[in-house]
Design a protein around this motif. Structure first.
Motif, PDB file in Angstrom:
ATOM      1  N   ARG A  75       0.808  -1.219   0.000  1.00  0.00           N
ATOM      2  CA  ARG A  75       0.000   0.000   0.000  1.00  0.00           C
ATOM      3  C   ARG A  75       0.844   1.274   0.000  1.00  0.00           C
ATOM      4  O   ARG A  75       0.281   2.370  -0.050  1.00  0.00           O
ATOM      5  N   THR A  76       2.141   1.151   0.093  1.00  0.00           N
ATOM      6  CA  THR A  76       2.980   2.362   0.102  1.00  0.00           C
ATOM      7  C   THR A  76       3.636   2.626  -1.245  1.00  0.00           C
ATOM      8  O   THR A  76       4.453   3.538  -1.366  1.00  0.00           O
ATOM      9  N   GLU A  77       3.275   1.855  -2.259  1.00  0.00           N
ATOM     10  CA  GLU A  77       3.844   2.067  -3.587  1.00  0.00           C
ATOM     11  C   GLU A  77       3.640   3.497  -4.075  1.00  0.00           C
ATOM     12  O   GLU A  77       4.492   4.076  -4.754  1.00  0.00           O
ATOM     13  N   MET A  78       2.492   4.089  -3.731  1.00  0.00           N
ATOM     14  CA  MET A  78       2.187   5.448  -4.187  1.00  0.00           C
ATOM     15  C   MET A  78       3.264   6.447  -3.782  1.00  0.00           C
ATOM     16  O   MET A  78       3.561   7.389  -4.533  1.00  0.00           O
ATOM     17  N   LEU A  79       3.850   6.263  -2.599  1.00  0.00           N
ATOM     18  CA  LEU A  79       4.885   7.188  -2.153  1.00  0.00           C
ATOM     19  C   LEU A  79       6.041   7.223  -3.146  1.00  0.00           C
ATOM     20  O   LEU A  79       6.600   8.278  -3.445  1.00  0.00           O
ATOM     21  N   GLY A  80       6.404   6.047  -3.664  1.00  0.00           N
ATOM     22  CA  GLY A  80       7.479   5.980  -4.640  1.00  0.00           C
ATOM     23  C   GLY A  80       7.138   6.677  -5.939  1.00  0.00           C
ATOM     24  O   GLY A  80       7.963   7.405  -6.513  1.00  0.00           O
ATOM     25  N   TRP A  81       5.913   6.503  -6.406  1.00  0.00           N
ATOM     26  CA  TRP A  81       5.505   7.159  -7.657  1.00  0.00           C
ATOM     27  C   TRP A  81       5.326   8.666  -7.470  1.00  0.00           C
ATOM     28  O   TRP A  81       5.568   9.452  -8.390  1.00  0.00           O
ATOM     29  N   GLY A  97       7.187  11.413  -9.830  1.00  0.00           N
ATOM     30  CA  GLY A  97       6.577  12.588 -10.455  1.00  0.00           C
ATOM     31  C   GLY A  97       7.329  13.865 -10.122  1.00  0.00           C
ATOM     32  O   GLY A  97       7.550  14.729 -10.982  1.00  0.00           O
ATOM     33  N   ILE A  98       7.750  13.984  -8.866  1.00  0.00           N
ATOM     34  CA  ILE A  98       8.536  15.150  -8.442  1.00  0.00           C
ATOM     35  C   ILE A  98       9.840  15.226  -9.230  1.00  0.00           C
ATOM     36  O   ILE A  98      10.230  16.288  -9.732  1.00  0.00           O
ATOM     37  N   CYS A  99      10.533  14.100  -9.339  1.00  0.00           N
ATOM     38  CA  CYS A  99      11.817  14.081 -10.053  1.00  0.00           C
ATOM     39  C   CYS A  99      11.650  14.430 -11.526  1.00  0.00           C
ATOM     40  O   CYS A  99      12.515  15.105 -12.106  1.00  0.00           O
ATOM     41  N   PHE A 100      10.573  13.981 -12.137  1.00  0.00           N
ATOM     42  CA  PHE A 100      10.358  14.308 -13.552  1.00  0.00           C
ATOM     43  C   PHE A 100      10.209  15.810 -13.740  1.00  0.00           C
ATOM     44  O   PHE A 100      10.811  16.403 -14.650  1.00  0.00           O
ATOM     45  N   LEU A 101       9.430  16.450 -12.871  1.00  0.00           N
ATOM     46  CA  LEU A 101       9.253  17.896 -12.981  1.00  0.00           C
ATOM     47  C   LEU A 101      10.557  18.641 -12.714  1.00  0.00           C
ATOM     48  O   LEU A 101      10.884  19.610 -13.409  1.00  0.00           O
ATOM     49  N   ILE A 102      11.294  18.201 -11.705  1.00  0.00           N
ATOM     50  CA  ILE A 102      12.565  18.864 -11.404  1.00  0.00           C
ATOM     51  C   ILE A 102      13.518  18.757 -12.588  1.00  0.00           C
ATOM     52  O   ILE A 102      14.189  19.723 -12.956  1.00  0.00           O
ATOM     53  N   ALA A 103      13.570  17.586 -13.200  1.00  0.00           N
ATOM     54  CA  ALA A 103      14.502  17.364 -14.310  1.00  0.00           C
ATOM     55  C   ALA A 103      14.251  18.320 -15.463  1.00  0.00           C
ATOM     56  O   ALA A 103      15.199  18.856 -16.052  1.00  0.00           O
ATOM     57  N   ILE A 104      12.978  18.564 -15.792  1.00  0.00           N
ATOM     58  CA  ILE A 104      12.698  19.366 -16.985  1.00  0.00           C
ATOM     59  C   ILE A 104      13.079  20.830 -16.806  1.00  0.00           C
ATOM     60  O   ILE A 104      13.409  21.502 -17.784  1.00  0.00           O
ATOM     61  N   TYR A 105      13.071  21.335 -15.557  1.00  0.00           N
ATOM     62  CA  TYR A 105      13.499  22.734 -15.394  1.00  0.00           C
ATOM     63  C   TYR A 105      14.948  22.854 -14.939  1.00  0.00           C
ATOM     64  O   TYR A 105      15.618  23.844 -15.218  1.00  0.00           O
ATOM     65  N   TYR A 106      15.456  21.846 -14.250  1.00  0.00           N
ATOM     66  CA  TYR A 106      16.850  21.882 -13.800  1.00  0.00           C
ATOM     67  C   TYR A 106      17.796  21.926 -14.995  1.00  0.00           C
ATOM     68  O   TYR A 106      18.835  22.590 -14.962  1.00  0.00           O
ATOM     69  N   ALA A 107      17.424  21.231 -16.056  1.00  0.00           N
ATOM     70  CA  ALA A 107      18.249  21.223 -17.266  1.00  0.00           C
ATOM     71  C   ALA A 107      18.393  22.623 -17.839  1.00  0.00           C
ATOM     72  O   ALA A 107      19.436  22.963 -18.414  1.00  0.00           O
ATOM     73  N   ALA A 108      17.359  23.442 -17.711  1.00  0.00           N
ATOM     74  CA  ALA A 108      17.403  24.799 -18.254  1.00  0.00           C
ATOM     75  C   ALA A 108      18.462  25.641 -17.543  1.00  0.00           C
ATOM     76  O   ALA A 108      19.195  26.400 -18.182  1.00  0.00           O
ATOM     77  N   VAL A 109      18.562  25.510 -16.221  1.00  0.00           N
ATOM     78  CA  VAL A 109      19.551  26.285 -15.471  1.00  0.00           C
ATOM     79  C   VAL A 109      20.963  25.855 -15.870  1.00  0.00           C
ATOM     80  O   VAL A 109      21.872  26.677 -15.981  1.00  0.00           O
ATOM     81  N   ILE A 110      21.159  24.556 -16.081  1.00  0.00           N
ATOM     82  CA  ILE A 110      22.462  24.068 -16.532  1.00  0.00           C
ATOM     83  C   ILE A 110      22.795  24.657 -17.900  1.00  0.00           C
ATOM     84  O   ILE A 110      23.945  25.040 -18.165  1.00  0.00           O
ATOM     85  N   GLY A 137       1.072   9.953  -8.610  1.00  0.00           N
ATOM     86  CA  GLY A 137       1.451   8.866  -7.718  1.00  0.00           C
ATOM     87  C   GLY A 137       0.320   7.884  -7.489  1.00  0.00           C
ATOM     88  O   GLY A 137       0.531   6.657  -7.482  1.00  0.00           O
ATOM     89  N   ALA A 138      -0.890   8.402  -7.333  1.00  0.00           N
ATOM     90  CA  ALA A 138      -2.043   7.529  -7.110  1.00  0.00           C
ATOM     91  C   ALA A 138      -2.402   6.743  -8.366  1.00  0.00           C
ATOM     92  O   ALA A 138      -2.680   5.535  -8.316  1.00  0.00           O
ATOM     93  N   LEU A 139      -2.388   7.412  -9.517  1.00  0.00           N
ATOM     94  CA  LEU A 139      -2.769   6.753 -10.771  1.00  0.00           C
ATOM     95  C   LEU A 139      -1.756   5.695 -11.193  1.00  0.00           C
ATOM     96  O   LEU A 139      -2.129   4.646 -11.737  1.00  0.00           O
ATOM     97  N   ALA A 140      -0.469   5.962 -10.956  1.00  0.00           N
ATOM     98  CA  ALA A 140       0.566   5.016 -11.384  1.00  0.00           C
ATOM     99  C   ALA A 140       0.453   3.678 -10.665  1.00  0.00           C
ATOM    100  O   ALA A 140       0.835   2.641 -11.214  1.00  0.00           O
TER     101      ALA A 140
END
Length: 516
Positions: A89-95, A99-112, A486-489
């Protein structure tokens, strides 16, 4: 059903503990260490801030880092798979973390990409006499806050190069890609930034800046906001709570000393932050003296420090081009090693869920991430979108999932004794009831205070005065979207080949989980 040995061969692994430590340091040491810590320390008591900072490191940062290590190292999977193996029942925490990492990646690349371009700009000081006007005008071409489709070629090209580099690195795998990148670039980063600091402390006025940074204001220790700043800084700078260290720990040999590794990573990260503070404020002291103003008039953080204050300093300092190349080059290296760790969380999760090859998963994740990143952040509105998403996903994404995961693991699952027993088997630092108390009580309470304080502030005052619709859609919308994802995944079933239990041959049989 996948066996432990087969799964390790399929997922990949770090070749040694040293490579893992360098990769973890590479993830932890990022842009925030260089442009955030010095100003946070300066604003929150100067030298006195080191006391709450050290306490926060010992009572929250390192304990949470070891929690991430324990979950990933014991359950041998990406964040979602490790949480699913901890309890279905804690799988959602991982997803949620994915989701957080995906969003961070798309804008972090811009600063680099900006830092990459500014490394070149440093050679001839292309920003001229007005670095701020150049940044928002000639370079980013930013107009009024809003959403634009007008592309800025000067941002598009370096951003594309960043994503090509990331896709190549990720396609090479854990050992040849992530591991070797850290093995080579972290020493380069230390040498380059060390050279920058040595040059900065020899500038006229450097002592003025260092005095401003380290002069202790003892009265600040009675202010709750200073302690909140210390806990927030430690938490954000260690790359904990959003899947990175869980994923990295899953690639480490069963018999590794994970607690000893955690101490090395934690103190190395803080050591680099202190080095950054010395370098940045030595440089700010030079600039303040050159302009005949107080240090507080030139001190700032974030984009303003990196892309406005430092270019102005480079234009005035002796050997300015060298300082610029070292500074922005360090930003590129620190950013790239962190970006790789962030996107690895997503790739690892997709591989585990769908049993994909490394190349296929890298393209399936990196391709869409690159496209979204290019579409959103190579436009004239990219800087505003980036600022809003970064603020809200850090506060109401990373902080919130960290508090929830600590409470769930400690109180709902009562899993801390088993996790501690796993790390204690080969660890040089023994975890006991003190660790349980820090994870179950002190750390979540401290981070909850930081979270609530930020929430109240954002409700009372619109962040940076942005239009409400932008804050609602891009800010609060992003924070809610990662929870929904996280819930849908979790509705997507695991393949039959993926076992939701893992053989823990090295653990004490009495600590193995039962009853799933």
């Amino acid at each position: 059903m996948t066996t432990t040995g087969d799964e390790t061969q399929r997922r990949g692994a770090f070749t040694s503990r040293k490579v893992f430590i360098l990769a973890a340091i590479g993830s932890a040491v990022g842009l925030g260490n260089i442009w955030r810590f010095p100003y946070v320390a300066y604003e929150n008591g100067g030298g006195a801030f080191l006391i709450p900072y050290l306490i926060a490191l010992l009572t929250a940062g390192l304990p949470f880092l070891l929690l991430d290590y324990a979950i990933g190292h014991r359950h041998r999977g990406s964040a979602p798979l490790s949480f699913a193996r901890l309890h279905r029942r804690t799988e959602m925490l991982g997803w949620w973390q994915v989701g957080i990492c995906f969003l961070i990646a798309i804008y972090y690349a811009a600063v680099i990409a900006w830092a990459l371009r500014y490394t070149i700009f440093s050679v001839d000081q292309s920003w001229g006499e007005d670095p701020e006007g150049f940044l928002f005008g000639d370079f980013l071409q930013a107009g009024d806050p809003g959403v634009s489709t007008e592309v800025v070629l000067g941002v598009l090209v370096p951003l594309l190069l960043v994503w090509v580099a990331v896709l190549v690195i990720m396609s090479l795998g854990v050992e040849k890609g992530v591991g070797r990148l850290s093995l080579y670039l972290i020493p380069v980063l230390v040498i380059a930034f060390g050279a920058l600091v040595l040059r900065a402390v020899t500038l006229d006025g450097a002592a003025l800046g260092l005095d401003a940074l380290f002069s202790p204001h003892w009265a600040s220790l009675t202010e709750p906001s200073v302690w909140a700043a210390a806990f927030g800084q430690i938490f954000f700078s260690l790359s904990i709570g959003f899947g990175i260290m869980i994923t990295y720990a899953s690639y480490v040999d069963r018999r590794s000393d994970m607690t000893g590794s955690g101490l090395v990573v934690g103190f190395a990260n803080s050591g680099f932050e202190l080095l950054a503070g010395i370098g940045v404020f030595a440089a700010l002291g030079f600039m303040a003296q050159a302009q005949g103003v107080a240090v507080d008039e030139v001190a700032t953080q974030g984009l303003g420090l990196a892309f406005v204050v430092f270019p102005a300093l480079i234009s005035e300092a002796p050997a300015g081009a060298l300082i610029g190349v070292l500074f922005f080059g360090s930003l590129v290296i620190a950013g790239l090693t962190s970006l790789v760790s962030v996107i690895e969380v997503v790739i690892s999760a997709v591989r585990d869920k769908f049993e994909l090859s490394r190349l296929t998963a890298s393209l399936a994740v990196g391709g869409p991430a690159a496209i979204i990143s290019l579409v959103l952040f190579s436009t004239t509105s990219g800087v505003y979108v980036l600022d809003i998403v970064d603020h809200f996903i850090n506060q109401y994404g990373i902080l919130l999932v960290a508090v929830v995961s600590m409470l769930v693991v400690a109180w709902a699952l009562r899993a801390l004794p088993g996790l501690a027993a796993h790390l204690n088997r080969f660890g040089s630092l023994r975890l006991d009831r003190t660790w349980f108390a820090l994870i179950g009580l002190l750390a979540p309470l401290a981070l909850a205070y930081v979270l609530v304080d930020a929430f109240v502030t954002d409700l009372q005052t619109p962040y940076e005065g942005y239009p409400s619709w932008m804050l609602n859609v891009l800010g609060w919308g992003s924070a809610v979207a990662v929870i929904a994802f996280g819930a849908l995944a979790t509705l997507v079933p695991w393949r039959q080949e993926t076992s939701l239990t893992v053989a823990d041959d090295d653990a004490d049989p009495l600590t193995k989980e039962t009853g799933r």
